[in-house]
Scaffold this motif. Structure first.
Motif, PDB file in Angstrom:
ATOM      1  N   VAL A   1       0.839  -1.197   0.000  1.00  0.00           N
ATOM      2  CA  VAL A   1       0.000   0.000   0.000  1.00  0.00           C
ATOM      3  C   VAL A   1       0.879   1.255   0.000  1.00  0.00           C
ATOM      4  O   VAL A   1       0.588   2.227  -0.702  1.00  0.00           O
ATOM      5  CB  VAL A   1      -0.957   0.004   1.210  1.00  0.00           C
ATOM      6  CG1 VAL A   1      -1.828   1.260   1.197  1.00  0.00           C
ATOM      7  CG2 VAL A   1      -1.839  -1.239   1.206  1.00  0.00           C
ATOM      8  N   ILE A   2       1.963   1.222   0.765  1.00  0.00           N
ATOM      9  CA  ILE A   2       2.899   2.353   0.776  1.00  0.00           C
ATOM     10  C   ILE A   2       3.458   2.585  -0.624  1.00  0.00           C
ATOM     11  O   ILE A   2       3.549   3.718  -1.101  1.00  0.00           O
ATOM     12  CB  ILE A   2       4.045   2.101   1.790  1.00  0.00           C
ATOM     13  CG1 ILE A   2       3.488   2.043   3.220  1.00  0.00           C
ATOM     14  CG2 ILE A   2       5.110   3.184   1.676  1.00  0.00           C
ATOM     15  CD1 ILE A   2       4.497   1.601   4.257  1.00  0.00           C
ATOM     16  N   ALA A   3       3.803   1.485  -1.311  1.00  0.00           N
ATOM     17  CA  ALA A   3       4.378   1.594  -2.655  1.00  0.00           C
ATOM     18  C   ALA A   3       3.381   2.168  -3.655  1.00  0.00           C
ATOM     19  O   ALA A   3       3.782   2.756  -4.674  1.00  0.00           O
ATOM     20  CB  ALA A   3       4.858   0.219  -3.126  1.00  0.00           C
ATOM     21  N   ALA A   4       2.080   2.008  -3.391  1.00  0.00           N
ATOM     22  CA  ALA A   4       1.049   2.500  -4.313  1.00  0.00           C
ATOM     23  C   ALA A   4       0.749   3.979  -4.109  1.00  0.00           C
ATOM     24  O   ALA A   4      -0.022   4.567  -4.874  1.00  0.00           O
ATOM     25  CB  ALA A   4      -0.233   1.688  -4.144  1.00  0.00           C
ATOM     26  N   ALA A   5       1.353   4.615  -3.107  1.00  0.00           N
ATOM     27  CA  ALA A   5       1.044   6.013  -2.794  1.00  0.00           C
ATOM     28  C   ALA A   5       1.702   6.968  -3.776  1.00  0.00           C
ATOM     29  O   ALA A   5       2.742   6.670  -4.383  1.00  0.00           O
ATOM     30  CB  ALA A   5       1.520   6.332  -1.371  1.00  0.00           C
ATOM     31  N   ASP A   6       1.075   8.139  -3.930  1.00  0.00           N
ATOM     32  CA  ASP A   6       1.711   9.231  -4.668  1.00  0.00           C
ATOM     33  C   ASP A   6       2.601  10.039  -3.726  1.00  0.00           C
ATOM     34  O   ASP A   6       3.602  10.619  -4.152  1.00  0.00           O
ATOM     35  CB  ASP A   6       0.645  10.165  -5.259  1.00  0.00           C
ATOM     36  CG  ASP A   6      -0.309   9.444  -6.190  1.00  0.00           C
ATOM     37  OD1 ASP A   6       0.171   8.786  -7.124  1.00  0.00           O
ATOM     38  OD2 ASP A   6      -1.532   9.529  -5.966  1.00  0.00           O
ATOM     39  N   HIS A   7       2.196  10.071  -2.445  1.00  0.00           N
ATOM     40  CA  HIS A   7       2.887  10.898  -1.452  1.00  0.00           C
ATOM     41  C   HIS A   7       2.848  10.158  -0.120  1.00  0.00           C
ATOM     42  O   HIS A   7       1.857   9.493   0.194  1.00  0.00           O
ATOM     43  CB  HIS A   7       2.170  12.253  -1.333  1.00  0.00           C
ATOM     44  CG  HIS A   7       2.885  13.266  -0.488  1.00  0.00           C
ATOM     45  ND1 HIS A   7       4.030  13.908  -0.895  1.00  0.00           N
ATOM     46  CD2 HIS A   7       2.607  13.758   0.756  1.00  0.00           C
ATOM     47  CE1 HIS A   7       4.420  14.754   0.043  1.00  0.00           C
ATOM     48  NE2 HIS A   7       3.573  14.677   1.062  1.00  0.00           N
ATOM     49  N   VAL A   8       3.933  10.239   0.645  1.00  0.00           N
ATOM     50  CA  VAL A   8       4.004   9.560   1.936  1.00  0.00           C
ATOM     51  C   VAL A   8       4.387  10.572   3.012  1.00  0.00           C
ATOM     52  O   VAL A   8       5.269  11.416   2.805  1.00  0.00           O
ATOM     53  CB  VAL A   8       5.036   8.408   1.926  1.00  0.00           C
ATOM     54  CG1 VAL A   8       5.088   7.735   3.297  1.00  0.00           C
ATOM     55  CG2 VAL A   8       4.686   7.382   0.861  1.00  0.00           C
ATOM     56  N   ILE A   9       3.700  10.481   4.168  1.00  0.00           N
ATOM     57  CA  ILE A   9       4.063  11.282   5.342  1.00  0.00           C
ATOM     58  C   ILE A   9       4.364  10.297   6.464  1.00  0.00           C
ATOM     59  O   ILE A   9       3.483   9.546   6.893  1.00  0.00           O
ATOM     60  CB  ILE A   9       2.932  12.247   5.740  1.00  0.00           C
ATOM     61  CG1 ILE A   9       2.715  13.271   4.619  1.00  0.00           C
ATOM     62  CG2 ILE A   9       3.260  12.942   7.059  1.00  0.00           C
ATOM     63  CD1 ILE A   9       1.523  14.181   4.832  1.00  0.00           C
ATOM     64  N   ASP A  10       5.610  10.282   6.927  1.00  0.00           N
ATOM     65  CA  ASP A  10       6.052   9.335   7.949  1.00  0.00           C
ATOM     66  C   ASP A  10       6.108  10.055   9.291  1.00  0.00           C
ATOM     67  O   ASP A  10       6.775  11.082   9.433  1.00  0.00           O
ATOM     68  CB  ASP A  10       7.441   8.788   7.575  1.00  0.00           C
ATOM     69  CG  ASP A  10       7.821   7.563   8.394  1.00  0.00           C
ATOM     70  OD1 ASP A  10       6.913   6.827   8.821  1.00  0.00           O
ATOM     71  OD2 ASP A  10       9.033   7.329   8.587  1.00  0.00           O
ATOM     72  N   MET A  11       5.393   9.525  10.281  1.00  0.00           N
ATOM     73  CA  MET A  11       5.339  10.128  11.611  1.00  0.00           C
ATOM     74  C   MET A  11       6.314   9.418  12.543  1.00  0.00           C
ATOM     75  O   MET A  11       6.602   8.240  12.389  1.00  0.00           O
ATOM     76  CB  MET A  11       3.926  10.052  12.171  1.00  0.00           C
ATOM     77  CG  MET A  11       2.873  10.778  11.333  1.00  0.00           C
ATOM     78  SD  MET A  11       3.143  12.552  11.215  1.00  0.00           S
ATOM     79  CE  MET A  11       2.853  13.026  12.934  1.00  0.00           C
ATOM     80  N   GLY A  12       6.807  10.156  13.540  1.00  0.00           N
ATOM     81  CA  GLY A  12       7.758   9.561  14.463  1.00  0.00           C
ATOM     82  C   GLY A  12       8.464  10.635  15.289  1.00  0.00           C
ATOM     83  O   GLY A  12       7.890  11.676  15.555  1.00  0.00           O
ATOM     84  N   PRO A  13       9.748  10.412  15.635  1.00  0.00           N
ATOM     85  CA  PRO A  13      10.535   9.225  15.267  1.00  0.00           C
ATOM     86  C   PRO A  13      10.143   7.971  16.042  1.00  0.00           C
ATOM     87  O   PRO A  13      10.307   6.865  15.572  1.00  0.00           O
ATOM     88  CB  PRO A  13      11.977   9.635  15.584  1.00  0.00           C
ATOM     89  CG  PRO A  13      11.813  10.659  16.672  1.00  0.00           C
ATOM     90  CD  PRO A  13      10.542  11.403  16.370  1.00  0.00           C
ATOM     91  N   GLY A  14       9.607   8.152  17.275  1.00  0.00           N
ATOM     92  CA  GLY A  14       9.202   7.017  18.086  1.00  0.00           C
ATOM     93  C   GLY A  14       7.707   7.055  18.343  1.00  0.00           C
ATOM     94  O   GLY A  14       6.925   7.535  17.526  1.00  0.00           O
ATOM     95  N   ALA A  15       7.301   6.535  19.500  1.00  0.00           N
ATOM     96  CA  ALA A  15       5.886   6.468  19.855  1.00  0.00           C
ATOM     97  C   ALA A  15       5.627   7.280  21.114  1.00  0.00           C
ATOM     98  O   ALA A  15       6.544   7.586  21.883  1.00  0.00           O
ATOM     99  CB  ALA A  15       5.467   5.014  20.066  1.00  0.00           C
TER     100      ALA A  15
END
Length: 749
Positions: free
Chosen positions: A390-404
């Motif tokens: 699903v990540i690979a199918a995205a046009d744009h990715v927003i990654d949250m973090g760095p931890g929890a």
């Protein structure tokens, strides 16, 4: 018009003033470890604000009847469009909600029968079990009857005043008991064993010919109060009591079909409406496609369009009569998606919560195509997801973090999926990892057998399950995995402990400490150190702030306007009466202690009972949680790991885990696998139902069901090690495993 959704200074939950520009008319996937802030950003901030602003466009009369949304904590949220949220919450989870009713396909089938059926029962409503015109008069359209179990109802050795009525809601001194016994018709001190036939008749059925409530017998009163409605609408406590004191069975009048005789007699091409509702989606498409009738054919074509959307989304194995309360979270979410796939609306924002949940890797690609369809119609698609495909199918990715938790709440990457693979984030690191099979599998210590499993779609199979190892059950959705393990195995081996995806009794007042059962121990430690009552250290008891009653905040009802919640000024949000905070333990008051993370608390307490339980949180990767964090704020993956924490260090047990990777980031899955390894090495047997390839590759033993879902499933396709599965034919799981490992695919003959 702006080509981006703009968010500035978002601070909901653990968000640390996040500012973003989210492209419109694109697929944007939000990634990050469990608890990093993805849901806080997408659902609690963006979705809530879109729904809140939409509600403001209605009149005050309408707004009084709509859900209330409070303005999210953010400096600016701009350029929103109307949002459609497709989450994993249950849909219409009552006995009258089915796959057919929730998708509206059942209404089309009813129209078909009213137009083309012979002999006709009348209008379309005459074929609905939810209307008086169509419902079976015996069971009121439920398909089953419920009768009081009189053998459980009475202790005949006792009198009424001694508690002869065992049903909890009719207990001595209760409202119903008083109404019943004040009539003076019974000797309250006479044991029921000495009742005459006339007295028993009066007790059970009341005074003959009387219509007054005071002359009502036990059976009609019980039926009126508890059985004259859908049991699923009762409170959990009452429902449990009613279920314990009743006998349920298939309705003798309609044989479970829910409809009256007139509706059941109608045929279309020789088949009744019950036949249509019992067919799997893929089978029903073929049947409807053969209808040749001037009025019926156009209606059948409309039903086929809806059914094909169900099949496209991977639910072709379901039937329209299936109750929605029996669906998994992933199935329920995909069922919701069907409503929008045929929509010609544009300019919408569709928000999905892990749509790959419950999907076999074979079907994730099909789902991605559906997301692209929504985007290509001119919509913005936002997806919270962990799945690589699903990540690979995205046009744009927003990654949250760095931890929890307190270590998260930042946007650590924004860009393309390709760029994320090279990013210095935990998601990027996991995407670069090369999948490998487990080098050495464990040897079983014995076996547990499931014999002659024939429930639902299982084809009378017998399966040997090894003990002392990690066994993973695989197969496409609907292949029979959950039926085999959570129903048949647990029925034949009731000693097994099931750690499923259900609720853990979460509320805003429950915390990690209360869930682990050590909050009382902490309160007693404070009480002993200060010479006061332990109740002072509970915000649910004597220690609660008198202004907010232990909530920490006060919500003002603004009539037709959005509610406004403010921090309680008296306790400053601590939930406690300020006087309680003068009492300390090792230099910290109770609020200071509840603000400690599990990592910090490990070195604070000296009581071994407390330290041992807190260590469990660290072991399952929840060391970042504060001891007083409301469980209602935890993600699904966090809640399941919290359940597992209570099972650690037990030995010799058999554990069943139903898709434990739900809601887990790829790095969290590695933590989960290490946890499962420790439990197996301690002498436990772990049975895991799973689609995730990391878990499959890490298993000691695989049991693969299939070949497909529904009536095409229910067979054991493969048993053996992951290495052996990688060489197997006739298995969709084997194909997915080879693809993940970069091996050549063996085409099934």
């Amino acid at each position: 018009m702006s080509q981006h959704i703009v968010i500035e200074g978002a601070r909901e939950h653990n968000l640390q003033g996040v500012s973003l520009r989210i492209p419109k008319d694109k697929i944007t996937v939000f990634t990050g470890v469990s608890g990093s802030g993805k849901s806080s950003l997408v659902f609690s901030t963006l979705a809530v604000e879109a729904q809140r602003q939409l509600n403001e466009t209605f009149t005050t009369f309408v707004r009084n009847r709509l859900p209330r949304y409070e303005k999210p904590d953010a400096d600016r949220i701009d350029h929103l469009s109307t949002a459609v949220v497709v989450d994993q919450k249950p849909i219409g989870a009552n006995a009258r909600s089915t796959v057919g009713t929730s998708t509206d396909i059942a209404s089309i089938i009813r129209l078909l029968f009213s137009r083309a059926g012979e002999p006709s029962a009348g209008m379309a409503t005459a074929y609905s079990f939810n209307t008086p015109e169509g419902a079976c008069p015996t069971c009121a359209g439920l398909g089953r009857t419920v009768q009081p179990d009189l053998d459980k109802f009475f202790d005949t050795a006792k009198s009424l005043s001694q508690g002869a009525l065992l049903f909890p809601m009719f207990n001595v001194g209760g409202v119903q008991w008083n109404l019943f016994t004040r009539t003076g018709r019974f000797d309250l001190d006479k044991p029921l064993t000495t009742y005459t036939q006339q007295e028993w008749r009066r007790l059970l059925h009341g005074e003959p010919g009387s219509t007054t409530a005071t002359d009502e017998g036990l059976i009609p009163r019980f039926e009126r109060l508890y059985l004259g409605r859908d049991i699923s609408t009762l409170s959990s406590r009452t429902r449990k009591a009613v279920e314990e004191f009743t006998l349920q069975g298939t309705c003798p009048s309609c044989a479970g079909a829910r409809l009256n005789d007139d509706a059941l007699k109608t045929r279309v091409d020789g088949l009744s409406i019950t036949d249509h509702m019992a067919m799997e989606v893929t089978e029903l498409v073929d049947v409807l496609g053969k209808i040749d009738h001037p009025l019926g054919t156009p209606v059948a074509e409309q039903a086929i369009a809806g059914l094909r959307r169900l099949d496209d989304i991977g639910l072709g194995y379901l039937n329209l009569g299936r109750e929605t309360s029996t669906l998994s979270g992933g199935e329920a979410q995909r069922l919701k998606m069907v409503r929008f796939l045929g929509s010609s609306l544009t300019g919408m924002t569709y928000i999905f919560d892990e749509p790959s949940t419950g999907l076999h890797p074979r079907d994730v690609g099909r789902m991605n195509e559906l997301l692209r369809e929504l985007r290509d119609r001119g919509n913005t698609v936002l997806v919270v997801e962990h799945d690589r495909d699903v990540i690979a199918a995205a046009d744009h990715v927003i990654d949250m973090g760095p931890g929890a938790g307190v270590h998260g709440g930042h946007a650590v990457y924004q860009g393309t999926p390709t760029g994320l693979r090279d990013a210095d984030t935990r998601t990027g690191l996991c995407l670069r990892r090369t999948p490998t099979l487990k080098r050495q599998v464990r040897r079983p210590t014995g076996q547990l057998t499931v014999k002659d499993a024939a429930l639902h779609n299982l084809k009378n199979i017998t399966v040997d399950i090894p003990t002392g190892v990690l066994t993973v059950f695989t197969g496409v959705a609907g292949s029979g995995k959950s039926t085999l393990v959570t129903e048949m195995f647990t029925a034949q081996h009731p000693e097994a402990v099931v750690v499923g995806q259900g609720s853990i009794g979460i509320s805003s007042r429950s915390t990690p400490l209360s869930h682990l059962g050590i909050m009382d121990t902490v309160r007693k430690a404070f009480a002993k150190a200060n010479g006061v009552d332990a109740g002072y250290f509970s915000f649910n008891s004597r220690g609660a702030c008198p202004q907010c009653h232990g909530k920490g905040e006060i919500t003002a009802d603004m009539a037709f306007m959005d509610p406004v919640t403010t921090v309680c000024e008296h306790c400053a949000g601590t939930r406690y009466d300020p006087a309680v905070l003068a009492h300390t333990l090792h230099g910290k008051n109770i609020v200071d202690v509840l603000r400690l993370t599990a990592e910090e608390a490990a070195g604070f307490f000296t009581d071994r009972t407390i330290t041992r339980k807190i260590a469990l949180l660290n072991e399952v990767g929840l060391g970042y949680l504060t001891l007083g964090q409301p469980l209602s704020t935890l993600s699904g993956g966090e809640r399941q790991r919290l359940k597992l924490a209570g099972e650690l260090h037990k030995t010799g047990g058999v554990y069943v885990l139903d898709e434990p990777t739900t809601g887990l980031h790829m790095s969290d899955i590695q933590t989960l696998l290490a946890l499962l390894d420790r439990m197996v090495d301690a002498g436990n047997t772990m049975l895991v139902i799973e689609h995730d390839l990391d878990v499959i590759e890490h298993a000691d033993w695989i049991i693969d069901l299939g070949p497909d879902g529904g009536r095409h499933g229910g067979h054991v396709q493969f048993t053996g090690t992951p290495a052996q599965l990688a060489k197997a034919r006739n298995s969709h799981t084997a194909d997915a495993l080879r693809h993940d490992l970069g091996l050549s695919t063996l085409r099934s003959p």
